[in-house]
Design a protein around this motif. Structure first.
Motif, mmCIF file in Angstrom:
data_model
loop_
_atom_site.group_PDB
_atom_site.id
_atom_site.type_symbol
_atom_site.label_atom_id
_atom_site.label_comp_id
_atom_site.label_asym_id
_atom_site.label_seq_id
_atom_site.Cartn_x
_atom_site.Cartn_y
_atom_site.Cartn_z
ATOM 1 N N GLN A 1 1.039 -1.336 0.007
ATOM 2 C CA GLN A 1 0.041 0.086 -0.169
ATOM 3 C C GLN A 1 0.893 1.039 -0.090
ATOM 4 O O GLN A 1 2.173 1.194 0.513
ATOM 5 C CB GLN A 1 -0.994 0.103 1.181
ATOM 6 N N LEU B 1 -8.057 -1.535 -0.299
ATOM 7 C CA LEU B 1 -8.805 -0.221 -0.261
ATOM 8 C C LEU B 1 -9.213 0.389 -1.772
ATOM 9 O O LEU B 1 -8.508 0.718 -2.397
ATOM 10 C CB LEU B 1 -7.791 0.928 0.419
ATOM 11 N N THR C 1 -2.378 -6.675 8.030
ATOM 12 C CA THR C 1 -2.033 -5.186 7.759
ATOM 13 C C THR C 1 -0.708 -5.161 8.177
ATOM 14 O O THR C 1 -0.168 -5.645 8.898
ATOM 15 C CB THR C 1 -3.162 -4.237 7.958
ATOM 16 N N VAL D 1 -5.862 -7.029 2.805
ATOM 17 C CA VAL D 1 -6.749 -5.896 2.552
ATOM 18 C C VAL D 1 -6.505 -5.108 1.484
ATOM 19 O O VAL D 1 -5.566 -4.701 1.144
ATOM 20 C CB VAL D 1 -6.694 -4.791 4.053
ATOM 21 N N LYS E 1 -2.592 5.157 1.690
ATOM 22 C CA LYS E 1 -3.706 4.052 2.070
ATOM 23 C C LYS E 1 -3.226 3.532 3.281
ATOM 24 O O LYS E 1 -4.294 2.870 4.016
ATOM 25 C CB LYS E 1 -3.657 3.011 0.973
ATOM 26 N N GLN E 2 -1.929 3.400 3.883
ATOM 27 C CA GLN E 2 -1.724 3.041 5.207
ATOM 28 C C GLN E 2 -2.304 3.553 6.121
ATOM 29 O O GLN E 2 -2.806 3.136 6.934
ATOM 30 C CB GLN E 2 -0.018 2.750 5.221
ATOM 31 N N THR F 1 -5.917 3.179 6.071
ATOM 32 C CA THR F 1 -6.455 1.885 6.774
ATOM 33 C C THR F 1 -6.214 1.819 8.232
ATOM 34 O O THR F 1 -6.954 1.274 9.034
ATOM 35 C CB THR F 1 -5.118 0.772 6.308
ATOM 36 N N PHE G 1 -13.081 0.046 2.561
ATOM 37 C CA PHE G 1 -12.354 -1.313 3.247
ATOM 38 C C PHE G 1 -12.855 -2.602 2.912
ATOM 39 O O PHE G 1 -14.005 -2.951 3.224
ATOM 40 C CB PHE G 1 -12.200 -0.808 4.893
#
Length: 395
Positions: free
Chosen positions: A275, A309, A379, A307, A279-280, A283, A319
């Protein structure tokens, strides 16, 4: 000027605005950072200055830190309390202040609920018709638990539904939900005042929740023209008003839970998908919100699913957990789905139709305790598992 005695503060502080209303020596522009009681939130002091405060004809002085904003005008901490041997008599609601040759007693005003701070929208936001968004707001307060009240203009002029809610503030940031019940797109600019936050008693908090629920029910019934029908239906809905309180998330209290039957198959595992930093962060924010709502919990499962996004039209992210490997080993239930044409024929000829839509319907259905570990997702922030039904699971 409003002054708060704070036994949890080692030093005393005053806002820039309040400083202009006091007698004081020249400001020493020595910027410093102080740590708040939560152990990690910091706030900046732009300088130090000695101020002079007259309390019932007793003259006091103390060195305070000057800050941009506080929850009140001035906070007198332990340096003031120790210097003047302040005795806080909570039973009699009195405060005694001593000097070398004098003493004074003042009444304690513990109405902290009167403190109100504005809440501003952090980013530009677009809310599409019949869509609910979770948005970030920013406040002057760095941390705390406050009651949020929406701005009158957004409710009555923009026709948005924003619940009164209890918000948790971390590093000046909190989250609220906004629903657009209209057929038009609503645009909100950053720094727009979304509402206010205040300290308040639990009794008034309940009243605010009820007031929002009543408003929400009235919005749902705007299409009914027959006044007698409107009155009868309104009485039924208000009788069960707690079912229509969308200001908080709920998990159904039911004896039936979602089952995940995987037979004798070994656990399925995956590595987290790569990611971007953006995006991290998204998340992480989503995980914190779901942890707060008790929809997920930390996991030590042997299962792990990655995961995804997916970016939505408004710029926020959806999510999604990729459960394809888990679904491949899940025993599917076979149950006949209703046929659309037959359903239309059955309800044909009726005059009144009712539709009930559950808010976050999936997240209201609990998962059987023995199967929760199978929903684990991985994650860069850790491994978590669902307490409620996650989208994408096979059944």
């Amino acid at each position: 000027m409003k002054v708060m005695l704070d036994t949890g503060a080692t030093q005393s502080f005053i806002t820039k605005t309040a400083l202009t209303k006091t007698k004081h020596l020249p400001l020493n522009n020595n910027q410093q950072h102080y740590l708040m009681a939560d152990g990690y939130t910091t706030f900046k002091v732009v300088g130090l200055v000695k101020i002079f405060i007259d309390i019932n004809q007793i003259k006091t002085n103390i060195v305070v830190g000057v800050v941009d904003s506080l929850c009140t005008d001035c906070i007198l901490g332990m340096n003031f309390i120790n210097k003047y041997k302040v005795n806080i008599n909570n039973k009699n609601k009195q405060i005694e202040i001593y000097t070398s040759n004098n003493k004074t007693t003042i009444s304690m005003d513990d109405k902290i609920k009167d403190i109100i701070t504005p809440c501003h929208l952090l980013n530009n936001t677009c809310i599409y018709p019949y869509q609910e968004n979770t948005i970030k707001i920013t406040l002057r307060l760095a941390t705390g638990e406050l009651l949020f009240s929406p701005a009158h203009q957004l409710i009555h002029k923009e026709n948005l539904i924003i619940p009164h809610s209890f918000i948790s503030i971390v590093n000046h940031i909190a989250w609220i939900t906004v629903y657009n019940p209209t057929s038009r797109i609503r645009y909100l600019k950053s720094n727009t005042i979304i509402g206010t936050a205040s300290f308040i008693s639990s009794t008034k908090l309940y009243c605010y929740h009820f007031r929002f629920t009543a408003q929400h029910i009235n919005t749902l019934l705007t299409h009914i023209e027959d006044q007698q029908q409107l009155k009868e239906l309104l009485n039924v809905l208000k009788k069960h008003h707690s079912l229509f309180d969308t200001s908080k998330t709920t998990i159904a209290q039911t004896s039936m839970s979602h089952l995940i039957c995987t037979g004798d198959n070994p656990p399925t595992t995956s590595k987290p998908y790569p990611q971007t930093i953006e995006k991290q962060n998204a998340t992480y924010d989503t995980i914190q919100q779901m942890l707060k709502n008790k929809q997920i919990r930390a996991s030590h499962s042997q299962y792990s699913a990655p995961v995804l996004l997916i970016k939505k039209r408004d710029g926020s992210y959806r999510f999604i957990v990729d459960y394809r490997k888990l679904n491949h080993i899940t025993v599917q239930d076979n149950y006949p789905l209703p046929n659309l044409e037959q359903t239309i024929q059955i309800v044909g000829g009726c005059q009144h139709y009712t539709k009930l839509d559950l808010r976050s319907g999936y997240f209201q259905i609990p998962i059987r305790e023995d199967d929760k570990h199978k929903t684990a997702f991985i994650t860069v922030h850790g491994l978590y598992e669902f307490n409620v039904l996650a989208q994408g699971l096979k059944k």
